[in-house]
Design a protein around this motif. Structure first.
Motif, PDB file in Angstrom:
ATOM      1  N   PHE A 167       0.844  -1.189   0.000  1.00 18.58           N
ATOM      2  CA  PHE A 167       0.000   0.000   0.000  1.00 18.58           C
ATOM      3  C   PHE A 167       0.880   1.239   0.000  1.00 18.58           C
ATOM      4  N   ARG A 168       0.256   2.353  -0.322  1.00 20.93           N
ATOM      5  CA  ARG A 168       0.935   3.633  -0.192  1.00 20.93           C
ATOM      6  C   ARG A 168       0.079   4.571   0.651  1.00 20.93           C
ATOM      7  N   THR A 169       0.652   5.113   1.698  1.00 19.26           N
ATOM      8  CA  THR A 169       0.063   6.110   2.594  1.00 19.26           C
ATOM      9  C   THR A 169      -1.062   5.551   3.457  1.00 19.26           C
ATOM     10  N   HIS A 170      -1.906   4.716   2.880  1.00 18.78           N
ATOM     11  CA  HIS A 170      -3.089   4.236   3.607  1.00 18.78           C
ATOM     12  C   HIS A 170      -3.337   2.781   3.232  1.00 18.78           C
ATOM     13  N   ALA A 171      -3.279   1.900   4.241  1.00 16.62           N
ATOM     14  CA  ALA A 171      -3.375   0.466   3.981  1.00 16.62           C
ATOM     15  C   ALA A 171      -4.747   0.033   3.511  1.00 16.62           C
ATOM     16  N   ASN A 172      -5.745   0.852   3.707  1.00 17.99           N
ATOM     17  CA  ASN A 172      -7.096   0.484   3.294  1.00 17.99           C
ATOM     18  C   ASN A 172      -7.568   1.257   2.072  1.00 17.99           C
ATOM     19  N   LEU A 173      -7.318   2.534   2.033  1.00 14.82           N
ATOM     20  CA  LEU A 173      -7.789   3.342   0.910  1.00 14.82           C
ATOM     21  C   LEU A 173      -6.863   3.276  -0.299  1.00 14.82           C
ATOM     22  N   ASN A 174      -5.642   2.795  -0.084  1.00 14.92           N
ATOM     23  CA  ASN A 174      -4.660   2.854  -1.173  1.00 14.92           C
ATOM     24  C   ASN A 174      -3.856   1.569  -1.263  1.00 14.92           C
ATOM     25  N   ARG A 175      -4.568   0.456  -1.375  1.00 17.65           N
ATOM     26  CA  ARG A 175      -3.964  -0.871  -1.492  1.00 17.65           C
ATOM     27  C   ARG A 175      -3.471  -1.082  -2.916  1.00 17.65           C
ATOM     28  N   ILE A 176      -2.300  -1.649  -3.071  1.00 21.69           N
ATOM     29  CA  ILE A 176      -1.734  -1.890  -4.404  1.00 21.69           C
ATOM     30  C   ILE A 176      -2.229  -3.219  -4.971  1.00 21.69           C
ATOM     31  N   ASN A 177      -2.131  -4.275  -4.184  1.00 19.88           N
ATOM     32  CA  ASN A 177      -2.560  -5.590  -4.671  1.00 19.88           C
ATOM     33  C   ASN A 177      -3.745  -6.095  -3.865  1.00 19.88           C
ATOM     34  N   ARG A 178      -4.513  -6.973  -4.461  1.00 16.44           N
ATOM     35  CA  ARG A 178      -5.661  -7.565  -3.772  1.00 16.44           C
ATOM     36  C   ARG A 178      -5.173  -8.576  -2.744  1.00 16.44           C
ATOM     37  N   TRP A 179      -5.883  -8.617  -1.633  1.00 19.60           N
ATOM     38  CA  TRP A 179      -5.512  -9.520  -0.537  1.00 19.60           C
ATOM     39  C   TRP A 179      -6.730  -9.735   0.329  1.00 19.60           C
ATOM     40  N   SER A 180      -6.845 -10.918   0.887  1.00 19.37           N
ATOM     41  CA  SER A 180      -7.958 -11.225   1.777  1.00 19.37           C
ATOM     42  C   SER A 180      -7.412 -11.944   3.004  1.00 19.37           C
ATOM     43  N   GLN A 181      -7.806 -11.484   4.179  1.00 20.11           N
ATOM     44  CA  GLN A 181      -7.307 -12.081   5.414  1.00 20.11           C
ATOM     45  C   GLN A 181      -7.851 -13.494   5.577  1.00 20.11           C
ATOM     46  N   ASP A 182      -6.931 -14.424   5.798  1.00 21.96           N
ATOM     47  CA  ASP A 182      -7.306 -15.809   6.070  1.00 21.96           C
ATOM     48  C   ASP A 182      -6.347 -16.335   7.124  1.00 21.96           C
ATOM     49  N   GLU A 210     -12.364   5.504  -4.333  1.00 21.46           N
ATOM     50  CA  GLU A 210     -13.432   5.669  -3.342  1.00 21.46           C
ATOM     51  C   GLU A 210     -13.077   6.803  -2.373  1.00 21.46           C
ATOM     52  N   VAL A 211     -12.977   8.013  -2.901  1.00 22.73           N
ATOM     53  CA  VAL A 211     -12.676   9.185  -2.084  1.00 22.73           C
ATOM     54  C   VAL A 211     -13.704  10.265  -2.397  1.00 22.73           C
ATOM     55  N   PRO A 212     -13.884  11.227  -1.499  1.00 28.33           N
ATOM     56  CA  PRO A 212     -14.866  12.290  -1.767  1.00 28.33           C
ATOM     57  C   PRO A 212     -14.474  13.126  -2.984  1.00 28.33           C
ATOM     58  N   THR A 213     -15.465  13.628  -3.670  1.00 26.31           N
ATOM     59  CA  THR A 213     -15.225  14.490  -4.828  1.00 26.31           C
ATOM     60  C   THR A 213     -16.323  15.540  -4.912  1.00 26.31           C
ATOM     61  N   ASP A 214     -15.974  16.703  -5.425  1.00 25.90           N
ATOM     62  CA  ASP A 214     -16.975  17.759  -5.579  1.00 25.90           C
ATOM     63  C   ASP A 214     -17.849  17.526  -6.805  1.00 25.90           C
ATOM     64  N   PRO A 222      -5.758   9.718   6.535  1.00 27.87           N
ATOM     65  CA  PRO A 222      -4.929  10.508   5.626  1.00 27.87           C
ATOM     66  C   PRO A 222      -5.405  10.249   4.189  1.00 27.87           C
ATOM     67  N   LEU A 223      -5.096  11.125   3.310  1.00 30.98           N
ATOM     68  CA  LEU A 223      -5.538  11.158   1.905  1.00 30.98           C
ATOM     69  C   LEU A 223      -6.889  11.863   1.788  1.00 30.98           C
ATOM     70  N   THR A 224      -7.878  11.474   2.615  1.00 33.44           N
ATOM     71  CA  THR A 224      -9.190  12.111   2.494  1.00 33.44           C
ATOM     72  C   THR A 224      -9.439  13.124   3.603  1.00 33.44           C
ATOM     73  N   GLU A 225      -8.754  12.984   4.733  1.00 30.65           N
ATOM     74  CA  GLU A 225      -8.950  13.831   5.920  1.00 30.65           C
ATOM     75  C   GLU A 225     -10.338  13.667   6.522  1.00 30.65           C
ATOM     76  N   GLN A 226     -11.053  12.626   6.139  1.00 26.03           N
ATOM     77  CA  GLN A 226     -12.330  12.329   6.774  1.00 26.03           C
ATOM     78  C   GLN A 226     -12.076  11.638   8.106  1.00 26.03           C
ATOM     79  N   GLY A 227     -12.930  11.916   9.090  1.00 26.73           N
ATOM     80  CA  GLY A 227     -12.748  11.299  10.385  1.00 26.73           C
ATOM     81  C   GLY A 227     -14.044  11.200  11.146  1.00 26.73           C
ATOM     82  N   LEU A 228     -13.939  10.654  12.367  1.00 25.88           N
ATOM     83  CA  LEU A 228     -15.105  10.430  13.206  1.00 25.88           C
ATOM     84  C   LEU A 228     -15.047  11.354  14.415  1.00 25.88           C
ATOM     85  N   PRO A 229     -15.936  12.368  14.484  1.00 30.00           N
ATOM     86  CA  PRO A 229     -16.022  13.158  15.726  1.00 30.00           C
ATOM     87  C   PRO A 229     -16.408  12.228  16.871  1.00 30.00           C
TER      88      PRO A 229
END
Length: 801
Positions: free
Chosen positions: A51-66, A193-197, A399-406
């Protein structure tokens, strides 16, 4: 030489590698490798993701936890071109039975070594120190007596963004390409899958991924259907039965990357190939990175830079004690786990977060204090930027989107002033208090204003009895419904706030160039009132209760069928100076009696077995798991610190050994399950049928605290506003200990010596052979290394007396 050997592996003599000697470990034993931006997780079987910067939003290869098969990853196949037999350079995906197999997980790299069918292979994978790129260096040696004609084939599936279980949809947007001139495959994605105007699902993935080789491939493929074949998995793809890859690269398939390179080896001959994988900002940068790192000599230089970086970084603080497991964990693996895993990657095998937790990474950043304080300074400023102007904060943000949970978690915001206090003791960088930092929503304020607003928010959320309200959980997220009506109280949060009020009273009243006496007095008065309330309403005669629910019902009390005693309320009564000495010792003794088990101290006892929607989701865990009556290692480290603060070196060291994964795994790896070289997030408690089984390894805030517990409390070398002090709490039987420590640019080599058996009291301190007064060590600006000798004689006075 091997150290701490088990049937599954051992540490090398210098401790900088863990060698896995068989692939069938109880759970995936992984390495989490990050340069602070680009990262990868790789298991002992070769599975994992990048991944780059974010392990969930910016994954390079497909992977599934097993947890059992561990069969998703990035693979290198080896094929005998004479008879068509093939196997993989790692145990997975072919799960062949090599003659010899071992994996060396090191700091910043992993090496897979095996011998199979007369071919010795070594696959080294690492992330470069300064670029969004990983390197796979494959070295093959023909150990047979006949020439061999082989091929090496790479394979993985492009993800390019957030994980995509809905593959039929996401494959529509991937644009793969092969460029023979640069010996590489490239891929873009027209959806992110990031916010856009401009509406939902209307943004390009903002990178160009690449996968290249050091030599010209003879064939390639970009489509899973032609590579894998129908109803086949990566263990037996149809492409490995064919002399060449299909060469399908277009937008209409299921995008993968696969390169095949020929290899001819005379008997005894060795050959090295290099493959790259990364995510660049554009095609030009992608090609530049491929050219830079695909050369074998350049790859060697890049790996040497990674090794040198980690060697220099971890070497800045070094301890030597009679306990080799204590030394190995403190000197090497806690530092690496905290920095590469929890701060850099923010991901591991069991959790692929990618986000920053406001309290989580802020606490872990204490690892930087003794290694590179600027790292903690940066972390503090980063978190301050995610505070609202009213003083509340985001529980987490991406990071990348700056979205968060108050958050209505009531402790998050307080970690900013608390950890800043630790930073200021280490550095005396009081100018940082005046640095202007923007708020998350609007406006800006000095860092001091950020902290004081956080303190004010919690002080405004008090019950009529003078105790802080728990809201949707204090430190324990699982108490998610205890105080959602804003009536329930938290005793632990009261302890925590008390500590901060005392610290900040000293800071603003004594340490600033222009002291604020009025604010200091207000903080001290608030602390006194809070302390009285905690000792009146929080004390049940034997220990401090946990909390009260919105209806006033106590938790962590003798009256409770479940959760009768809560660890954090006892440890922080000591750490926060809430309890007078006799009460502190009594409360901690009660916690030790009821909560200490084989792996340290459980968070509470007994575990919840009945769901209670008025407490929260913690009651929905199976009994004995995670916070619900398990050893939650983050909290368990506070047990070590509290025992040391009360002067019980035997108890502090005993708890440290029980929590140390090296000790637990060496004793019984089948029971412990998790990696021997990093702390897990939790260990099953006595209410679990798997008592003693560790889980959720790597991704935990406990590594930074465990390091602090060992260095600053057992060894007692810690920073104060006035300087560095040495106040050890050594366990019985340690005749001496050594600490190399840098403090405000001054390097000390400290020898702690017991001049009498099991002596505890500091009797004399010498610096460079000269006796110095008791208290902080003299500070030097000469750039030299200064020798400190601390002599212990007699017994220390009763803690707190």
């Amino acid at each position: 030489m091997t150290r701490f050997a088990t049937p599954y592996g051992h540490f090398t003599d210098d401790g900088r590698e863990y060698v896995v000697t068989r692939p069938d470990t109880p759970r995936p034993w992984v390495n989490v490798i990050s340069n602070g931006d680009y990262g990868m997780v790789v298991s002992q079987a070769g599975g994992g993701y990048s991944f780059r910067t974010h392990a969930n939003l910016n994954r390079i290869n497909r992977w599934s936890q097993d947890l059992l098969r561990d069969e998703w990853g990035k693979w290198v196949y080896l094929r005998d071109e004479v008879d068509g037999d093939f196997w993989s350079a790692t145990y997975q995906p072919t799960a062949h039975e090599p003659e010899r197999y071992q994996v060396r997980h090191g700091l910043g790299y992993s090496v897979f070594e095996q011998t199979h069918r007369g071919i010795e292979s070594s696959l080294t994978v690492f992330v470069t120190a300064d670029a969004p790129c990983e390197v796979w260096k494959l070295t093959l040696r023909n150990a047979s007596e006949v020439p061999r004609v082989l091929s090496a084939t790479t394979y993985f599936e492009w993800c390019l963004g957030a994980p995509d279980p809905h593959r039929e949809f996401h494959k529509l947007f991937i644009v793969p390409e092969y460029d023979a001139g640069t010996r590489a495959m490239y891929a873009r994605k027209l959806l992110w899958e990031v916010p856009t105007d401009r509406g939902h699902w209307n943004a390009d993935w903002d990178y160009v991924a690449f996968h290249g080789a050091s030599e010209a491939p003879t064939s390639f493929d970009g489509d899973k259907a032609s590579f894998a074949g129908r109803h086949r998995g990566p263990d037996r793809p149809q492409a490995m039965g064919q002399p060449a890859l299909a060469g399908h690269v277009d937008r209409w398939g299921d995008a993968i990357a696969a390169l095949r390179l020929p290899i001819t080896l005379a008997p005894g001959e060795t050959r090295t190939l290099v493959f790259t994988l990364g995510a660049a900002k554009d095609r030009a940068e992608a090609e530049a990175l491929q050219r830079r790192f695909a050369d074998p000599l350049a790859a060697d230089a890049a790996l040497a830079a990674v090794v040198a970086h980690w060697d220099e970084l971890i070497g800045r603080v070094w301890v030597e004690t009679p306990d080799p497991a204590f030394d190995l964990l403190t000197n090497v693996w806690l530092k690496y786990q905290a920095i590469s895993g929890h701060l850099g990657a923010r991901a591991a095998y069991f959790q692929q977060s990618g986000a920053y937790g406001f309290r989580d990474q802020l606490q872990t950043s204490q690892i930087w204090l003794t290694l590179d304080p600027a790292g903690m300074r940066d972390q503090i400023l980063l978190h301050a930027r995610h505070q609202f102007a009213k003083g509340t904060v985001l529980h987490w943000w991406h990071p990348l989107t700056e979205q968060g949970l108050p958050t209505n978690m009531t402790d998050d915001l307080l970690w900013l002033p608390y950890m800043l206090g630790h930073y200021l003791r280490e550095t005396a960088d009081f100018a940082l208090l005046d640095e202007v930092v923007p708020y998350y929503d609007a406006g800006a304020g000095s860092l001091r204003e950020h902290c004081e607003r956080a303190i004010a928010v919690v002080r405004d959320r008090m019950s009529p009895r003078g105790l802080p309200l728990i809201g949707e959980g204090d430190w324990c997220d699982g108490f998610s419904a205890v105080g959602i009506e804003w009536k329930g109280e938290s005793i632990w949060l009261g302890h925590f706030l008390h500590r901060i009020l005392l610290d900040w009273a000293e800071l603003v009243g004594e340490r600033l160039a222009t002291p604020d006496a009025a604010l200091a007095a207000d903080f001290l008065a608030g602390a006194a009132g809070l302390r009285a309330a905690l000792n009146t309403h929080g004390w049940n005669g034997d220990w401090y209760i946990c909390a009260t629910k919105d209806d006033g019902t106590p938790m962590g009390d003798k009256s409770c069928a479940e959760n009768q005693i809560y660890l954090n309320s006892q440890t922080w009564a000591v750490m926060a100076d809430v309890a007078e000495p006799a009460r502190a010792r009594h409360a901690l003794a009660q916690a030790t009696t009821r909560l200490e088990g084989d792996n340290g101290m459980t968070l509470f006892w007994p575990a919840y077995s009945v769901v209670d929607r008025h407490i929260g989701y913690i009651t929905r865990y199976a009994p004995g798991l995670r916070e619900n009556g398990g050893v939650y290692t983050h909290a368990a480290t506070w047990g070590i610190i509290a025992q040391a603060m009360l002067g019980d070196g035997a108890a502090a060291h005993r708890l440290h050994r029980k929590l140390n994964p090296i000790e637990a795994s060496t004793a019984d790896p089948e029971r412990y399950y998790a990696e021997p070289y990093v702390l897990p997030g939790n260990i099953d408690g006595p209410d679990s049928p798997n008592y003693g089984r560790a889980g959720w390894s790597w991704y935990t805030g406990s590594a930074g605290w465990m390091f602090t517990a060992g260095l600053a409390h057992i060894l007692g070398v810690r920073a104060t506003f006035d300087g560095l002090v040495v106040a050890p709490c050594l366990p019985p039987g340690w005749p001496e200990a050594r600490v190399k420590r840098t403090f405000r640019g001054c390097t000390y080599e400290i020898l702690i010596v017991r001049e009498e058996p099991d002596a505890e009291a500091v009797a004399q301190v010498t610096v460079d052979g000269q006796v110095v007064p008791a208290g902080p060590l003299p500070h030097f600006t000469d750039g030299a290394v200064h020798a400190v000798r601390v002599a212990l004689r007699g017994q220390a006075p009763t803690a707190g007396a």
